[in-house]
Design an enzyme around this catalytic site. Structure first.
Site, PDB file in Angstrom:
ATOM      1  N   LYS A 214      82.342  47.601  45.594  1.00  0.00           N
ATOM      2  CA  LYS A 214      81.981  48.800  44.845  1.00  0.00           C
ATOM      3  C   LYS A 214      83.134  49.786  44.932  1.00  0.00           C
ATOM      4  CE  LYS A 214      78.709  52.572  44.477  1.00  0.00           C
ATOM      5  NZ  LYS A 214      77.349  53.033  44.741  1.00  0.00           N
ATOM      6  N   LYS A 267      81.188  46.306  41.030  1.00  0.00           N
ATOM      7  CA  LYS A 267      80.794  47.532  40.338  1.00  0.00           C
ATOM      8  C   LYS A 267      81.938  48.519  40.357  1.00  0.00           C
ATOM      9  CE  LYS A 267      77.585  51.314  40.887  1.00  0.00           C
ATOM     10  NZ  LYS A 267      76.640  51.943  41.748  1.00  0.00           N
TER      11      LYS A 267
HETATM   12  C1  PBG Z   1      74.917  55.377  44.751  1.00  0.00           C
HETATM   13  C2  PBG Z   1      74.944  54.674  43.459  1.00  0.00           C
HETATM   14  C3  PBG Z   1      75.754  55.035  42.387  1.00  0.00           C
HETATM   15  C4  PBG Z   1      75.463  54.168  41.344  1.00  0.00           C
HETATM   16  C5  PBG Z   1      74.487  53.277  41.791  1.00  0.00           C
HETATM   17  N1  PBG Z   1      74.180  53.608  43.118  1.00  0.00           N
HETATM   18  C6  PBG Z   1      76.682  56.167  42.238  1.00  0.00           C
HETATM   19  C7  PBG Z   1      77.667  56.450  43.269  1.00  0.00           C
HETATM   20  O1  PBG Z   1      78.043  55.587  44.069  1.00  0.00           O
HETATM   21  O2  PBG Z   1      78.109  57.594  43.310  1.00  0.00           O
HETATM   22  C8  PBG Z   1      76.127  54.225  40.003  1.00  0.00           C
HETATM   23  C9  PBG Z   1      75.477  53.505  38.895  1.00  0.00           C
HETATM   24  C10 PBG Z   1      75.985  53.868  37.542  1.00  0.00           C
HETATM   25  O3  PBG Z   1      76.950  54.639  37.382  1.00  0.00           O
HETATM   26  O4  PBG Z   1      75.386  53.383  36.575  1.00  0.00           O
HETATM   27  N2  PBG Z   1      74.598  54.723  45.878  1.00  0.00           N
END
Ligand code: PBG
Length: 343
Positions: A214, A267
């Site tokens: 991520k 991601k």
């Molecule tokens: C946070 C989380 C995020 C997303 C999913 N879980 C945002 C972040 O890490 O700040 C983002 C999902 C998206 O942008 O569609 N744990």
């Protein structure tokens, strides 16, 4: 066919222009039936996981301004949405909560309240649509007064103390009936800690969808609007990955697999197709890709202007993720795509 060194069959070079063409790749593109026959990748509704935003209240839905077509839903409306999605053939949903400010604190205490919004939502969905696979997010940010995925101390994010809270959160979700927990926080060691705790409590069938690679990404902006969860200071670069790194993704995935992940995820998806591809070469586990909020917003914005053919761009974008190696795709387009694929 005689192949020169280093050449694979089918990669033979055509002779110079004054000789007849041996290879005419266009032959395989002549009709739709032919193209379908030699198609290498397909997109199916069972590949899709539908992320949904839930909030407290009754019969309310709030549009997310930066994600046209996406809403925060109260539980009663969420159930209708889940039912509709299931009827369209979508087999899995991922739940994210909007938490009121007065319920947020630095330690994300509300995240493991057994009667909190998410456990209540899990129980209600399991009762209304028991067949749908229910995936819940494990992270502190929607519950954090600091807007971070971990506990903050003197401007730093504490790792092991945060993992202890994530374990409690995952257990509360399993207890309520989640099929999969999905840690999206990027703390070190959380997959192993959660797996051990789930097993110790007898939740051996609850799976872990690990957000393994991520990245610290600007593509999450609209999602943070949806959950009102933007960081109150700084950014997430001390725990989410540096966009410049590819080998590090392999390391993260390796650790999560060793710690007990059932599915690994990359991601965002679109700007990281090479990472999806590389990870697919490294593991036999299913690989998921998160077509994140910013990717969704860009397509919606251009389509609203009339600048692109929205449906075709959606299908082409998701197909690129499949082609890169994703087995599963989390996407806010899930319902739209399910409808498109029905035709
Ligand atoms: C946070 C989380 C995020 C997303 C999913 N879980 C945002 C972040 O890490 O700040 C983002 C999902 C998206 O942008 O569609 N744990």
């Amino acid at each position: 066919m005689i192949l020169t060194e280093g050449q694979a069959e089918g990669q033979a070079v055509n002779p110079p222009v004054d000789q007849p063409l041996i290879h005419r790749p266009r032959r395989l593109r002549r009709t739709e039936a032919l193209r379908r026959m030699v198609r290498e990748t397909t997109l199916a509704v069972h590949d899709l996981i539908y992320p949904l935003f839930v909030m407290e209240g009754k019969t309310q839905r709030q549009a997310v301004a930066s994600m046209p077509g996406c809403y925060r839903l109260t539980l009663d409306l969420l159930l209708q949405e889940v039912q509709e999605a299931y009827k369209l053939g979508i087999g899995a949903i991922a739940l994210f909560p909007l938490i009121a400010h007065d319920q947020k604190d630095n330690a994300g205490t509300e995240s493991y309240n057994p009667d909190g919004l998410i456990p209540r939502a899990i129980r209600a969905i399991k009762q209304a649509v028991p067949e749908i696979l229910l995936i819940t997010d494990v992270a502190l940010d929607p519950y954090s007064s600091e807007g971070h995925d971990g506990i903050v101390q003197a401007g730093r994010i504490l790792n092991d103390e945060t993992v202890a809270v994530l374990v409690k959160q995952a257990l509360a979700q399993a207890e309520a009936g989640a099929d999969f927990v999905a840690p999206s926080d990027m703390m070190d060691g959380r997959i192993g800690a959660i797996r051990q705790a789930l097993d110790a409590e007898g939740w051996i069938d609850v799976g872990i969808l690990a957000y393994s690679a991520k990245y610290a990404s600007a593509y999450y902006g609209p999602f943070r609007d949806a959950l009102d969860s933007a960081p109150k200071f700084g950014d997430k670069k001390t725990y989410q990955m540096d966009a410049a790194n590819g080998r590090e993704a392999i390391k993260e995935v390796g650790l999560d697999i060793a710690e007990g992940a059932d599915i690994v995820m990359v991601k965002p998806a679109l700007a990281y197709l090479d990472i999806i591809y590389r990870i697919k070469q490294q593991t036999n586990l299913p690989v998921a890709a998160y077509n994140v909020s910013g990717e969704y917003a860009m397509i919606k914005a251009a389509a609203e202007q009339g600048w692109i053919d929205e449906k075709q761009v959606i299908l082409e974008t998701l197909l690129s993720m499949k082609r890169a190696g994703a087995d599963l795709i989390l996407t806010y387009f899930a319902k739209e795509v399910a409808l498109m694929l029905q035709k």
